[in-house]
Design a protein around this motif. Sequence first.
Motif, mmCIF file in Angstrom:
data_model
loop_
_atom_site.group_PDB
_atom_site.id
_atom_site.type_symbol
_atom_site.label_atom_id
_atom_site.label_comp_id
_atom_site.label_asym_id
_atom_site.label_seq_id
_atom_site.Cartn_x
_atom_site.Cartn_y
_atom_site.Cartn_z
ATOM 1 N N ARG A 195 0.890 -1.358 -0.077
ATOM 2 C CA ARG A 195 -0.009 0.026 0.003
ATOM 3 C C ARG A 195 0.945 1.364 0.013
ATOM 4 N NH1 ARG A 195 -2.954 3.829 2.719
ATOM 5 N NH2 ARG A 195 -5.039 3.985 2.439
ATOM 6 N N ASP A 196 1.962 1.206 0.673
ATOM 7 C CA ASP A 196 2.916 2.056 0.656
ATOM 8 C C ASP A 196 3.478 2.633 -0.616
ATOM 9 O OD1 ASP A 196 2.417 2.933 3.417
ATOM 10 O OD2 ASP A 196 4.244 1.633 4.103
ATOM 11 N N ALA B 285 2.121 1.736 -3.428
ATOM 12 C CA ALA B 285 1.057 2.292 -4.077
ATOM 13 C C ALA B 285 0.947 3.688 -3.975
ATOM 14 C CB ALA B 285 -0.174 1.326 -4.048
ATOM 15 N N GLN B 286 0.818 4.110 -2.710
ATOM 16 C CA GLN B 286 0.999 5.608 -2.431
ATOM 17 C C GLN B 286 2.013 6.331 -3.043
ATOM 18 O OE1 GLN B 286 0.284 5.759 1.788
ATOM 19 N NE2 GLN B 286 -1.928 6.461 1.534
ATOM 20 N N ARG B 287 3.168 5.884 -3.039
ATOM 21 C CA ARG B 287 4.157 6.510 -3.762
ATOM 22 C C ARG B 287 4.137 6.516 -5.354
ATOM 23 N NH1 ARG B 287 7.120 3.744 0.328
ATOM 24 N NH2 ARG B 287 7.834 1.900 -1.245
ATOM 25 N N GLU B 288 3.500 5.741 -5.907
ATOM 26 C CA GLU B 288 2.976 5.668 -7.101
ATOM 27 C C GLU B 288 2.306 6.602 -7.453
ATOM 28 O OE1 GLU B 288 3.487 4.361 -11.235
ATOM 29 O OE2 GLU B 288 4.963 4.416 -9.383
ATOM 30 N N ILE B 289 1.112 6.960 -6.584
ATOM 31 C CA ILE B 289 0.235 7.967 -7.044
ATOM 32 C C ILE B 289 0.726 8.961 -7.038
ATOM 33 C CG2 ILE B 289 -1.914 9.054 -6.302
ATOM 34 C CD1 ILE B 289 -2.870 6.377 -5.167
ATOM 35 N N ALA B 290 1.715 9.147 -6.076
ATOM 36 C CA ALA B 290 2.535 10.705 -6.089
ATOM 37 C C ALA B 290 3.220 11.011 -7.375
ATOM 38 C CB ALA B 290 3.248 10.748 -4.804
ATOM 39 N N ASN B 291 4.082 9.809 -7.678
ATOM 40 C CA ASN B 291 4.853 9.934 -8.900
ATOM 41 C C ASN B 291 4.237 10.296 -10.004
ATOM 42 O OD1 ASN B 291 7.327 9.352 -7.326
ATOM 43 N ND2 ASN B 291 7.148 7.221 -7.758
ATOM 44 N N ARG B 292 3.048 9.541 -10.448
ATOM 45 C CA ARG B 292 2.218 9.723 -11.502
ATOM 46 C C ARG B 292 1.337 10.939 -11.344
ATOM 47 N NH1 ARG B 292 -0.150 3.727 -13.030
ATOM 48 N NH2 ARG B 292 1.324 3.018 -13.549
ATOM 49 N N GLN B 293 1.073 11.500 -10.196
ATOM 50 C CA GLN B 293 0.717 12.921 -10.136
ATOM 51 C C GLN B 293 1.721 13.794 -10.531
ATOM 52 O OE1 GLN B 293 -0.629 13.133 -6.012
ATOM 53 N NE2 GLN B 293 -2.940 12.532 -6.685
ATOM 54 N N VAL C 128 -3.155 7.930 -12.998
ATOM 55 C CA VAL C 128 -3.257 8.075 -11.630
ATOM 56 C C VAL C 128 -4.532 7.317 -11.114
ATOM 57 C CG1 VAL C 128 -3.967 10.099 -10.033
ATOM 58 C CG2 VAL C 128 -2.069 10.215 -11.962
ATOM 59 N N ALA C 129 -5.677 7.502 -12.034
ATOM 60 C CA ALA C 129 -6.718 6.582 -11.619
ATOM 61 C C ALA C 129 -6.443 5.115 -11.343
ATOM 62 C CB ALA C 129 -7.827 6.961 -12.347
ATOM 63 N N THR C 130 -5.577 4.450 -12.285
ATOM 64 C CA THR C 130 -5.302 3.196 -12.094
ATOM 65 C C THR C 130 -4.542 2.994 -10.848
ATOM 66 O OG1 THR C 130 -5.181 2.952 -14.376
ATOM 67 C CG2 THR C 130 -3.995 1.212 -13.253
ATOM 68 N N SER C 131 -3.605 3.739 -10.484
ATOM 69 C CA SER C 131 -3.054 3.601 -9.270
ATOM 70 C C SER C 131 -4.039 3.575 -7.992
ATOM 71 C CB SER C 131 -1.915 4.607 -8.972
ATOM 72 O OG SER C 131 -0.843 4.464 -10.077
ATOM 73 N N GLN C 132 -4.784 4.641 -7.878
ATOM 74 C CA GLN C 132 -5.884 4.777 -6.929
ATOM 75 C C GLN C 132 -6.788 3.542 -6.759
ATOM 76 O OE1 GLN C 132 -7.570 8.334 -8.123
ATOM 77 N NE2 GLN C 132 -6.334 9.461 -6.702
ATOM 78 N N THR C 133 -7.001 2.766 -7.902
ATOM 79 C CA THR C 133 -7.817 1.711 -8.054
ATOM 80 C C THR C 133 -7.033 0.448 -7.208
ATOM 81 O OG1 THR C 133 -9.045 2.151 -9.925
ATOM 82 C CG2 THR C 133 -8.976 -0.156 -9.336
ATOM 83 N N SER C 134 -5.748 0.401 -7.621
ATOM 84 C CA SER C 134 -4.761 -0.487 -6.766
ATOM 85 C C SER C 134 -4.967 -0.398 -5.558
ATOM 86 C CB SER C 134 -3.566 -0.772 -7.362
ATOM 87 O OG SER C 134 -3.353 -0.768 -8.821
ATOM 88 N N LEU C 135 -4.826 0.992 -5.087
ATOM 89 C CA LEU C 135 -4.700 1.370 -3.402
ATOM 90 C C LEU C 135 -6.017 0.890 -2.851
ATOM 91 C CD1 LEU C 135 -3.181 2.663 -1.246
ATOM 92 C CD2 LEU C 135 -4.355 4.705 -1.938
ATOM 93 N N THR C 136 -7.315 1.246 -3.585
ATOM 94 C CA THR C 136 -8.541 0.572 -2.822
ATOM 95 C C THR C 136 -8.675 -0.860 -2.907
ATOM 96 O OG1 THR C 136 -9.831 2.626 -3.997
ATOM 97 C CG2 THR C 136 -10.943 0.729 -3.259
ATOM 98 N N GLU C 137 -7.805 -1.423 -3.663
ATOM 99 C CA GLU C 137 -8.101 -3.252 -3.831
ATOM 100 C C GLU C 137 -7.235 -3.473 -2.440
ATOM 101 O OE1 GLU C 137 -6.717 -6.808 -6.502
ATOM 102 O OE2 GLU C 137 -6.271 -4.825 -7.116
ATOM 103 N N LEU C 138 -6.103 -2.866 -2.372
ATOM 104 C CA LEU C 138 -5.083 -3.382 -1.138
ATOM 105 C C LEU C 138 -5.800 -2.884 0.131
ATOM 106 C CD1 LEU C 138 -1.770 -1.840 -2.640
ATOM 107 C CD2 LEU C 138 -2.425 -4.483 -1.888
ATOM 108 N N ASP C 139 -6.721 -1.933 0.102
ATOM 109 C CA ASP C 139 -7.575 -1.562 1.313
ATOM 110 C C ASP C 139 -8.482 -2.702 1.660
ATOM 111 O OD1 ASP C 139 -5.826 0.631 1.962
ATOM 112 O OD2 ASP C 139 -7.449 1.989 1.072
ATOM 113 N N GLY C 140 -8.976 -3.227 0.821
ATOM 114 C CA GLY C 140 -9.935 -4.508 0.844
ATOM 115 C C GLY C 140 -9.173 -5.694 1.098
#
Length: 508
Positions: free
Chosen positions: A203-204, A206-214, A241-253
Amino acid sequence: MKHLSLSAQRFPRRATSAVAAAAVAFAFAGCANYSGISSDKQIAAPDKFEATQSVPGQGGQWPSLDWAKQFGDPQLPQLIDEALADNPSIAQAQARIAKASSYIDTSRSALYPKVNGSYSWTRELYSANALFPPPYGGTWYSENNALVSASWDLDLWGKNRARLNQAVSQEKAAEADMQQARVTLAASLARTYNQLALLYALRDVAQREIANRQDVGRITNGRVAAGLDTNVERRTAEGNVATSQTSLTELDGQIESVRYQLAALLGKGPDRGLQIAKPVIDPKVNVTLPDNIPADLISRRPDIIAARWQVEAATQNIKEAKAEFFPDINLTAAFGFDAFGWSKFLQSSSRQIQFGPAIHLPIFDAGALRAQLKGRYADFEGDVANYNQTLVSALNDVATNISAIRSLDKQMSDANRALTAATSAYQLAVIRYKAGLSPQLQVLNADDNRLANEQTVTNLRLKRTDLQIALIKSLGGGFDATSTNLAIDGSGQQQAANPTTNQTSPSQ
């Protein structure tokens, strides 16, 4: 089987001795035999299995019961203690121990004399036209009967003692099974907790990946404004960015699901899992192997100890079955009063006295005793095979985990080099893209490579921790039979190794 019974009531001493001597002689002359029924199966010695190359000694220590503390996360040992304190699987194992203990008490009672007392009062009208003539016939009478009786099975051939030893062995096996349940539960909880740590680590990432893609998206917006890129590149950046956020949501589940798994292992409701804090496991822990693993492993693995006690129980079953071929001698005696009415009930003339031996002799049983003994030997051989297989599986568990750790360490070295190279390539691609020297596609490709390598390193790092926990479990999880009442001494080992040659009955 035919039973011969002798009883005496005020029997003359000489007659009693003569009958007893005749009965004993008849017993030895007529009893069935178990010749030709035996087994040559033996439990395997640890040194029979070569393991010095696969399981090399490293001068390390055997795991202790508090092995979870070495992973540097104070929450993990607390969770393990909570699971072991109140868990249905442990309670089930404890119930099996209690049941086995009741069998011990039952078997032990057969070694001692038994005393019973009885009293009866009967009011009866005797028929005037039957056995008893007047004045008894046609009259009501009350009969008082009081009797105290005692009996004692002499257990000359050790049948009852063997049954007691078998019950003790079964209790020991149940205790070892409980220890195995504790080890399994602790390891399962630790490995599931490590899975939670892995998901948080991913998850960490994925969060860094979201920041990189932003960041790439902001660069793209600037290039679009400067006319260097089009809306195609802008939409592509937004989609990433949306794809990375989807991955983050999946990890939360997945994290929530693993929390529920931990709650189940704790023996609690699912809400308990939501209270578990983010793990902080140290992935650098390294379990070094102790020396002399094959020889010492048999006292460190509760499943091996349980299998060993099952063999001992089977040995005692064989002894009991062999004793069945010889006569049982039970001494009985009784004293009391029997009289009509109360006036003469406790007088000397109303006394009743009984005493004498009861001999139960197997003469002809159509092969039932031999069939029973063959079945006991079959159980023994099955338990020996189960012990040997358990020992083989234990050694292979250790070797497999060691091999997996070695392979993973090599993978980690390559994966870290690949991650370093991919990260450098991504950073250069971003710089060139920002300077207008390369297209967005080059940045996206470099980013995908870097992300895949970082995920690989993260998975390998936490997988190594999982293998370390599995290795601790395969080494016994801190169990030590020598520090408990579950160790089997040399005499027990000899008995279980070959019941045919170690009998305390006339079967030798």
